[in-house]
Enzyme design. Structure first.
Site, PDB file in Angstrom:
ATOM      1  N   HIS A   1       1.083  -1.015  -0.311  1.00  0.00           N
ATOM      2  CA  HIS A   1      -0.521   0.063  -0.164  1.00  0.00           C
ATOM      3  C   HIS A   1       0.965   1.193   0.407  1.00  0.00           C
ATOM      4  O   HIS A   1       0.638   1.876  -0.438  1.00  0.00           O
ATOM      5  CB  HIS A   1      -1.165  -0.159   1.418  1.00  0.00           C
ATOM      6  CG  HIS A   1      -1.148   1.210   1.253  1.00  0.00           C
ATOM      7  ND1 HIS A   1      -2.443   2.581   0.830  1.00  0.00           N
ATOM      8  CD2 HIS A   1      -1.440   2.451   2.491  1.00  0.00           C
ATOM      9  CE1 HIS A   1      -2.854   2.758   1.531  1.00  0.00           C
ATOM     10  NE2 HIS A   1      -2.294   3.371   2.181  1.00  0.00           N
TER      11      HIS A   1
ATOM     12  N   ASP B   1       7.368  21.549 -26.345  1.00  0.00           N
ATOM     13  CA  ASP B   1       6.807  20.401 -26.110  1.00  0.00           C
ATOM     14  C   ASP B   1       8.216  20.198 -24.577  1.00  0.00           C
ATOM     15  O   ASP B   1       8.826  21.623 -24.431  1.00  0.00           O
ATOM     16  CB  ASP B   1       7.348  18.986 -26.702  1.00  0.00           C
ATOM     17  CG  ASP B   1       5.970  18.268 -26.778  1.00  0.00           C
ATOM     18  OD1 ASP B   1       6.931  17.486 -25.250  1.00  0.00           O
ATOM     19  OD2 ASP B   1       5.949  17.092 -27.303  1.00  0.00           O
TER      20      ASP B   1
ATOM     21  N   TRP C   1       7.084  -0.424   3.725  1.00  0.00           N
ATOM     22  CA  TRP C   1       7.472   0.283   2.697  1.00  0.00           C
ATOM     23  C   TRP C   1       9.026   0.718   2.997  1.00  0.00           C
ATOM     24  O   TRP C   1       9.748   1.258   1.398  1.00  0.00           O
ATOM     25  CB  TRP C   1       6.557   1.726   2.402  1.00  0.00           C
ATOM     26  CG  TRP C   1       7.360   2.885   2.296  1.00  0.00           C
ATOM     27  CD1 TRP C   1       6.519   3.437   4.260  1.00  0.00           C
ATOM     28  CD2 TRP C   1       7.427   4.167   2.288  1.00  0.00           C
ATOM     29  NE1 TRP C   1       7.407   4.268   4.041  1.00  0.00           N
ATOM     30  CE2 TRP C   1       8.194   4.789   3.400  1.00  0.00           C
ATOM     31  CE3 TRP C   1       8.478   4.964   1.105  1.00  0.00           C
ATOM     32  CZ2 TRP C   1       8.384   6.166   3.615  1.00  0.00           C
ATOM     33  CZ3 TRP C   1       9.482   5.708   1.472  1.00  0.00           C
ATOM     34  CH2 TRP C   1       9.216   7.384   2.457  1.00  0.00           C
TER      35      TRP C   1
ATOM     36  N   SER D   1      12.690   5.775 -14.381  1.00  0.00           N
ATOM     37  CA  SER D   1      11.641   6.956 -14.903  1.00  0.00           C
ATOM     38  C   SER D   1      11.237   7.690 -14.280  1.00  0.00           C
ATOM     39  O   SER D   1      11.227   9.251 -14.672  1.00  0.00           O
ATOM     40  CB  SER D   1      10.472   5.825 -14.568  1.00  0.00           C
ATOM     41  OG  SER D   1       8.917   6.997 -14.596  1.00  0.00           O
ATOM     42  N   SER D   2      11.265   8.257 -12.603  1.00  0.00           N
ATOM     43  CA  SER D   2      11.932   9.050 -11.507  1.00  0.00           C
ATOM     44  C   SER D   2      13.267  10.733 -12.386  1.00  0.00           C
ATOM     45  O   SER D   2      12.951  11.250 -12.578  1.00  0.00           O
ATOM     46  CB  SER D   2      11.450   9.038 -10.230  1.00  0.00           C
ATOM     47  OG  SER D   2      10.947   8.696  -9.854  1.00  0.00           O
TER      48      SER D   2
ATOM     49  N   HIS E   1      13.204  11.331   2.926  1.00  0.00           N
ATOM     50  CA  HIS E   1      12.441  13.191   3.729  1.00  0.00           C
ATOM     51  C   HIS E   1      12.663  13.461   2.820  1.00  0.00           C
ATOM     52  O   HIS E   1      11.816  13.918   2.381  1.00  0.00           O
ATOM     53  CB  HIS E   1      13.459  13.438   5.096  1.00  0.00           C
ATOM     54  CG  HIS E   1      12.791  14.614   5.797  1.00  0.00           C
ATOM     55  ND1 HIS E   1      11.327  14.145   6.435  1.00  0.00           N
ATOM     56  CD2 HIS E   1      12.576  16.026   5.271  1.00  0.00           C
ATOM     57  CE1 HIS E   1      10.947  15.012   6.652  1.00  0.00           C
ATOM     58  NE2 HIS E   1      11.424  16.366   6.074  1.00  0.00           N
TER      59      HIS E   1
ATOM     60  N   GLU F   1      11.976  13.095  -0.080  1.00  0.00           N
ATOM     61  CA  GLU F   1      11.208  11.904  -0.677  1.00  0.00           C
ATOM     62  C   GLU F   1       9.706  12.658  -0.413  1.00  0.00           C
ATOM     63  O   GLU F   1       8.394  12.319  -1.013  1.00  0.00           O
ATOM     64  CB  GLU F   1      11.420  10.631  -0.859  1.00  0.00           C
ATOM     65  CG  GLU F   1       9.972   9.841  -1.196  1.00  0.00           C
ATOM     66  CD  GLU F   1       9.572   9.884  -2.822  1.00  0.00           C
ATOM     67  OE1 GLU F   1      10.673  10.433  -3.459  1.00  0.00           O
ATOM     68  OE2 GLU F   1       8.763   9.360  -3.558  1.00  0.00           O
TER      69      GLU F   1
ATOM     70  N   TYR G   1       9.235  15.793   0.330  1.00  0.00           N
ATOM     71  CA  TYR G   1       9.210  16.702  -0.424  1.00  0.00           C
ATOM     72  C   TYR G   1       9.098  16.938  -1.760  1.00  0.00           C
ATOM     73  O   TYR G   1       8.095  17.706  -2.317  1.00  0.00           O
ATOM     74  CB  TYR G   1      10.371  17.962  -0.223  1.00  0.00           C
ATOM     75  CG  TYR G   1       9.901  17.970   1.522  1.00  0.00           C
ATOM     76  CD1 TYR G   1       9.223  19.296   2.696  1.00  0.00           C
ATOM     77  CD2 TYR G   1      11.486  17.687   2.000  1.00  0.00           C
ATOM     78  CE1 TYR G   1       8.591  19.356   4.025  1.00  0.00           C
ATOM     79  CE2 TYR G   1      10.487  17.861   3.837  1.00  0.00           C
ATOM     80  CZ  TYR G   1      10.003  18.699   4.327  1.00  0.00           C
ATOM     81  OH  TYR G   1       9.760  19.180   5.787  1.00  0.00           O
TER      82      TYR G   1
ATOM     83  N   SER H   1      -0.679  27.694  -5.098  1.00  0.00           N
ATOM     84  CA  SER H   1      -0.287  28.417  -5.241  1.00  0.00           C
ATOM     85  C   SER H   1      -0.476  29.455  -6.891  1.00  0.00           C
ATOM     86  O   SER H   1      -0.815  30.276  -7.241  1.00  0.00           O
ATOM     87  CB  SER H   1       1.048  28.336  -5.274  1.00  0.00           C
ATOM     88  OG  SER H   1       1.945  28.845  -4.409  1.00  0.00           O
TER      89      SER H   1
ATOM     90  N   HIS I   1      15.251  12.758  12.120  1.00  0.00           N
ATOM     91  CA  HIS I   1      14.440  12.384  12.949  1.00  0.00           C
ATOM     92  C   HIS I   1      13.803  11.353  12.950  1.00  0.00           C
ATOM     93  O   HIS I   1      12.179  10.793  13.524  1.00  0.00           O
ATOM     94  CB  HIS I   1      13.823  13.969  12.728  1.00  0.00           C
ATOM     95  CG  HIS I   1      12.543  14.404  11.468  1.00  0.00           C
ATOM     96  ND1 HIS I   1      13.277  15.043  11.305  1.00  0.00           N
ATOM     97  CD2 HIS I   1      12.366  12.911  11.071  1.00  0.00           C
ATOM     98  CE1 HIS I   1      12.126  15.513  10.189  1.00  0.00           C
ATOM     99  NE2 HIS I   1      11.902  13.638   9.636  1.00  0.00           N
ATOM    100  N   HIS I   2      13.696  10.309  11.838  1.00  0.00           N
ATOM    101  CA  HIS I   2      13.143   9.032  11.698  1.00  0.00           C
ATOM    102  C   HIS I   2      13.437   8.194  12.597  1.00  0.00           C
ATOM    103  O   HIS I   2      13.226   6.953  13.170  1.00  0.00           O
ATOM    104  CB  HIS I   2      12.832   8.771   9.785  1.00  0.00           C
ATOM    105  CG  HIS I   2      12.410   9.503   9.277  1.00  0.00           C
ATOM    106  ND1 HIS I   2      11.076   9.922   8.913  1.00  0.00           N
ATOM    107  CD2 HIS I   2      13.011  10.877   8.406  1.00  0.00           C
ATOM    108  CE1 HIS I   2      10.396  11.184   7.984  1.00  0.00           C
ATOM    109  NE2 HIS I   2      11.587  11.225   7.686  1.00  0.00           N
TER     110      HIS I   2
ATOM    111  N   THR J   1       7.999  27.008   5.615  1.00  0.00           N
ATOM    112  CA  THR J   1       6.189  26.491   5.329  1.00  0.00           C
ATOM    113  C   THR J   1       5.459  27.176   6.248  1.00  0.00           C
ATOM    114  O   THR J   1       4.007  27.219   5.011  1.00  0.00           O
ATOM    115  CB  THR J   1       6.405  25.501   6.294  1.00  0.00           C
ATOM    116  OG1 THR J   1       7.421  24.302   5.723  1.00  0.00           O
ATOM    117  CG2 THR J   1       5.238  24.547   5.411  1.00  0.00           C
TER     118      THR J   1
ATOM    119  N   LYS K   1       5.257  30.176   3.381  1.00  0.00           N
ATOM    120  CA  LYS K   1       4.108  29.986   2.501  1.00  0.00           C
ATOM    121  C   LYS K   1       2.825  29.715   3.118  1.00  0.00           C
ATOM    122  O   LYS K   1       1.922  30.539   2.569  1.00  0.00           O
ATOM    123  CB  LYS K   1       4.292  28.531   1.819  1.00  0.00           C
ATOM    124  CG  LYS K   1       5.670  28.531   0.799  1.00  0.00           C
ATOM    125  CD  LYS K   1       5.685  27.093   0.636  1.00  0.00           C
ATOM    126  CE  LYS K   1       6.731  26.878  -0.139  1.00  0.00           C
ATOM    127  NZ  LYS K   1       6.044  27.630  -1.697  1.00  0.00           N
TER     128      LYS K   1
ATOM    129  N   ARG L   1       1.494   1.377  15.079  1.00  0.00           N
ATOM    130  CA  ARG L   1       1.010   0.790  13.714  1.00  0.00           C
ATOM    131  C   ARG L   1       1.367  -0.379  12.838  1.00  0.00           C
ATOM    132  O   ARG L   1       2.026  -1.197  13.825  1.00  0.00           O
ATOM    133  CB  ARG L   1       1.816   1.932  13.268  1.00  0.00           C
ATOM    134  CG  ARG L   1       3.431   1.955  12.642  1.00  0.00           C
ATOM    135  CD  ARG L   1       4.012   3.832  12.119  1.00  0.00           C
ATOM    136  NE  ARG L   1       3.795   4.070  10.818  1.00  0.00           N
ATOM    137  CZ  ARG L   1       5.111   4.039  10.045  1.00  0.00           C
ATOM    138  NH1 ARG L   1       5.571   4.702  10.999  1.00  0.00           N
ATOM    139  NH2 ARG L   1       4.986   3.996   8.974  1.00  0.00           N
TER     140      ARG L   1
END
Lengths: 603, 160
Positions: A83, A112, A148, A175-176, A259, A261, A263, A274, A308-309, A334, A337, A456
């Site tokens: 998931h 293009d 994950w 791909s990315s 991390h 990722e 963002y 925006s 921090h993870h 943040t 924004k 979890r």
């Protein structure tokens, strides 16, 4: 999805000779047009969203009651893992690339993408990766079940489903990378004359910075999963403690990718929001330059907070303090924004069409997710809340109500230009309100569950968690069904929606909405802000329109929801003063946002 | 600078349009951006290699190699241009692609202008036909501008 032909004028009085092109499926396989590829990305991501969503519903069905009802614990772990991977790599990231494909060339005035064929390859790698990832369910041992994050030692020990997952991650990473190289070269080299970097629409800026992040961190992920693979099959011991390796090294490497990722998934959403808010507030974006710098600051800081993870893994106190404060520091750009979005709405001539509802919903709920992130950045609190449902609630507020809501808003916003047809506003509003309500029913109780100590990634739980789990499961099914409204609304618009005007949102002033004409590009971008300011000043003199009542009602509903949400955060603060304090702060800021809305509903 | 590097025409044309891609970054900045990405990506990879996770390095190097090829391609084509001019009874289409210059001349009276509406790619293409041979023009022009060029050219050719 078809698009509006942009060159109507060329067709009059001309002998047309249509080029020969493959039809049917070959059309989509061989296309190199950025709009077609954008469409492919968006449909692919929606399909993956449904696939990942079905897995989520299976998880929530199992968790409806304590005890084991529907699935075995091993399969539950596989569902959890896949998931996450499907939603991140199959739904959110491709959707963001789909928006970039459609909008970046139009917004910068390029014909293009720079490398059209590579663009085609970037997309067509994804379905193969998805098949690899999903087929892991049917191989011996089942799919990957290490979460994950693919942490060793679990990921080193499980069956061949993990190998398929590693290959799938490799392919999606390739791909990315191809996509980000294409986007960087297009944005930097192919802007229209007059469009300097600081005149680019913010969506383009956010994607440029996202592409930088992708270029920086994708090799890190590729290296990490390759080392997992060699540990599994080629006798190396990078992470295998039995051979002298270090499993914690994997966590450092993974989160150095992971991390940024986060963002990568949220910055394009910032760009979409925006774009939407100025269009429906009918004002230029407040603090454009500060938005650009805030985006850049977030990207830089994202490289400095990975640990921090891992507060509970063990690290020196100085390291904990460093990562805690740098994480808290991200709140500053943040907040810039959020402030600028609110300030854009301030004294604007606001209306609340579906894209704007999703954009405001994004601000509300992303702010909730941001504040719970602040809570988790505090080392003593994180040690208590780590691996609890509080974390699950936090990142779903950021990624579902954040990224996903912005994408929904973006689709409603650009669908008239993409398909040439308007969507049904009533259906759009139903989609928003059901998604908004059911999302909060699903994920807000998870804060309570986490604060009360529910871990979890468990298929069973103690009976005291039953009530909120039942509520969350009911909400999840409601949220899932709400997405069928979205599917119906989009299909209905494409098939039988009324024709969209050339400029569906009169408040929008980006090139993609304005339908660029020859010689106009330079003028638009050189004079944009001045003209918008003048238009806005004129508009403020208009008499009050009849729809004010409806807008007041919308604003009051939003206010009520904010009261419930942040009241809940405050109420949830029984386990620690910091949570309550942050809830109060969040309440104050969202209150500020609502005052802006209430003062400035269209009049 | 518009027109830089494009040779002058030998005679005053009745009609002349130059199409070239807007090289919005410029060569110097292009390689500065590339260098910044190299420092970022390879710097991170070397850091991980120093910690024992050396497998990040080949991916980073591969990625930078692909990016180099992409930027090199852009660099080679940054100065590309094409020009269509009508001088007397000749329609002249000249173009330079990656440093290679080609020139085609057509008889003005026998030249046909067509706009191929490409519904498949949601785009249009301006094409000149002469004696069964076609040559396209203006792929780098904005769609609106291409339509205007086609209209003006068609009027001019039909006027004789």
């Amino acid at each position: 999805m078809s698009s509006i032909p942009h060159d109507h004028a060329a067709g009059h009085g001309v002998d047309h000779e249509h080029a020969h092109h493959p039809g049917g499926i070959m059309r989509w396989i061989t296309t190199t047009n950025h709009k077609d590829i954008g469409t492919l990305y968006l449909w692919f991501s929606f399909i993956m969203f449904l696939v990942g969503g079905v897995m989520a519903l299976a998880i929530r069905a199992e968790l409806f009651q304590p005890g084991l009802q529907l699935v075995e614990p091993e399969f539950f772990n596989q569902l959890n893992t896949v998931h996450g991977l499907v939603m991140i790599f199959g739904a959110i990231m491709p959707a963001a690339v789909g928006f970039a494909n459609w909008q970046v060339p139009l917004m910068i005035g390029a014909p293009d993408m720079a490398f059209a064929r590579m663009n085609n390859w970037s997309f067509w790698l994804l379905p193969f990766a998805a098949v690899l990832l999903l087929s892991s369910f049917i191989v011996p041992g089942g799919a990957a079940s290490a979460g994950w994050t693919l942490y060793p030692p679990l990921s080193v020990q499980t069956g061949m489903g993990m190998d398929l997952t590693i290959f799938a991650v490799h392919i999606m990473g390739a791909s990315s990378i191809m996509g980000s190289i294409n986007i960087i070269t297009t944005i930097l080299n192919m802007r229209a004359p007059g469009m300097t970097m600081m005149k680019m629409p913010l969506f383009v800026w956010t994607w440029l910075i996202t592409a930088y992040l992708l270029i920086a961190v994708m090799p890190v992920l590729a290296g990490a999963v390759t080392m997992l693979l060699t540990d599994r099959h080629f006798g190396t011991s990078f992470f295998n403690a039995a051979g002298g390796g270090d499993p914690v090294l994997f966590q450092h490497i993974f989160w150095f990718f992971g991390h940024p990722e986060v963002y990568i998934m949220i910055l394009p959403s910032f760009g979409i929001v925006s774009t939407i808010i100025p269009a429906f507030a009918r004002k230029p974006l407040f603090g454009y330059a500060s938005m650009v710098y805030a985006t850049g600051s977030i990207a830089i800081l994202s490289f400095l907070v990975w640990a921090h993870h891992m507060f509970t893994v063990g690290m020196p106190a100085a390291g904990q303090v460093f990562f805690m404060y740098v994480t808290m520091l991200i709140a500053v750009p943040t907040a810039v924004k959020v402030f600028n979005w609110v300030a854009t709405m301030w004294k604007g001539s606001m209306t609340f069409e579906t894209p704007m509802l999703f954009a405001i919903g994004f601000i509300f709920m992303f702010t909730v997710g941001g504040f719970t992130g602040l809570v988790l950045s505090l080392v003593p609190v994180d040690i208590v809340l780590h691996d609890t449902y509080y974390v699950v609630a936090h990142f779903h507020y950021v990624l579902v109500a954040g990224s996903l809501f912005a994408f929904f808003g973006g689709i409603y916003y650009w669908l008239p230009k993409w398909s040439g047809r308007m969507y049904d506003e009533t259906l759009g509003k139903w989609h928003f309100w059901t998604s908004f309500v059911f999302f909060n029913i699903t994920f807000f109780p998870m804060h309570f569950l986490g604060l009360a100590g529910m871990p979890r990634r468990v298929p069973d739980y103690a009976t005291q968690f039953t009530d909120w789990n039942e509520v969350a499961s009911i909400g999840a099914f409601g949220f899932g069904l709400s997405q069928l409204i979205f599917l119906y609304a989009v299909l209905k618009a494409i098939r039988s929606g009324p024709p969209a005007p050339a400029r569906p949102w009169e408040g929008s002033d980006t090139l993609d909405i304005r339908d660029p004409a020859a010689g106009e590009l330079k003028r638009i971008y050189l004079k944009r802000n001045e003209r918008l300011m003048m238009e806005h000043a004129t508009r403020r003199e208009r008499p009050v329109p009849a729809q004010r009542g409806a807008n007041m009602r919308t604003a009051l509903i939003l206010l009520s929801i904010a009261v419930v949400l942040f009241g809940g955060v405050i109420a949830a603060g029984y386990s620690g003063g910091s949570t309550a304090g942050i809830g109060v702060l969040g309440f104050a800021i969202i209150g500020f946002l609502l005052v802006a809305i209430l003062r400035n509903v269209r009049r | 600078m518009p027109g830089a590097g494009i040779p002058l025409l030998s005679a005053e044309p009745e009609f002349c349009v130059v199409s070239r891609r807007n090289d919005s970054l410029g060569s110097r900045w292009r390689w500065r951006v590339y260098a910044s990405l190299c420092i970022l990506s390879l710097g991170l990879a070397l850091g991980f290699a120093a910690l024992g996770a050396w497998m990040v390095l080949p991916y980073s190097a591969l990625e930078m190699a692909v990016l180099y090829l992409a930027f090199r391609w852009i660099e080679r084509h940054a100065a590309d241009w094409e020009r269509i001019s009508v001088c007397g009874d000749r329609v002249i289409v000249e173009r330079e692609r990656a440093g290679t210059r080609t020139r085609r001349e057509f008889n003005r009276y026998w030249t046909r202008v067509e706009v191929e509406e490409d519904a498949f790619n949601h785009s249009s293409r301006l094409k000149l036909w002469f004696a069964g041979q076609g040559v396209s023009f203006g792929d780098e022009l904005p769609a609106g501008k291409r339509a205007i060029v086609a209209r003006d050219l068609r009027r001019l050719l039909a006027a004789r």
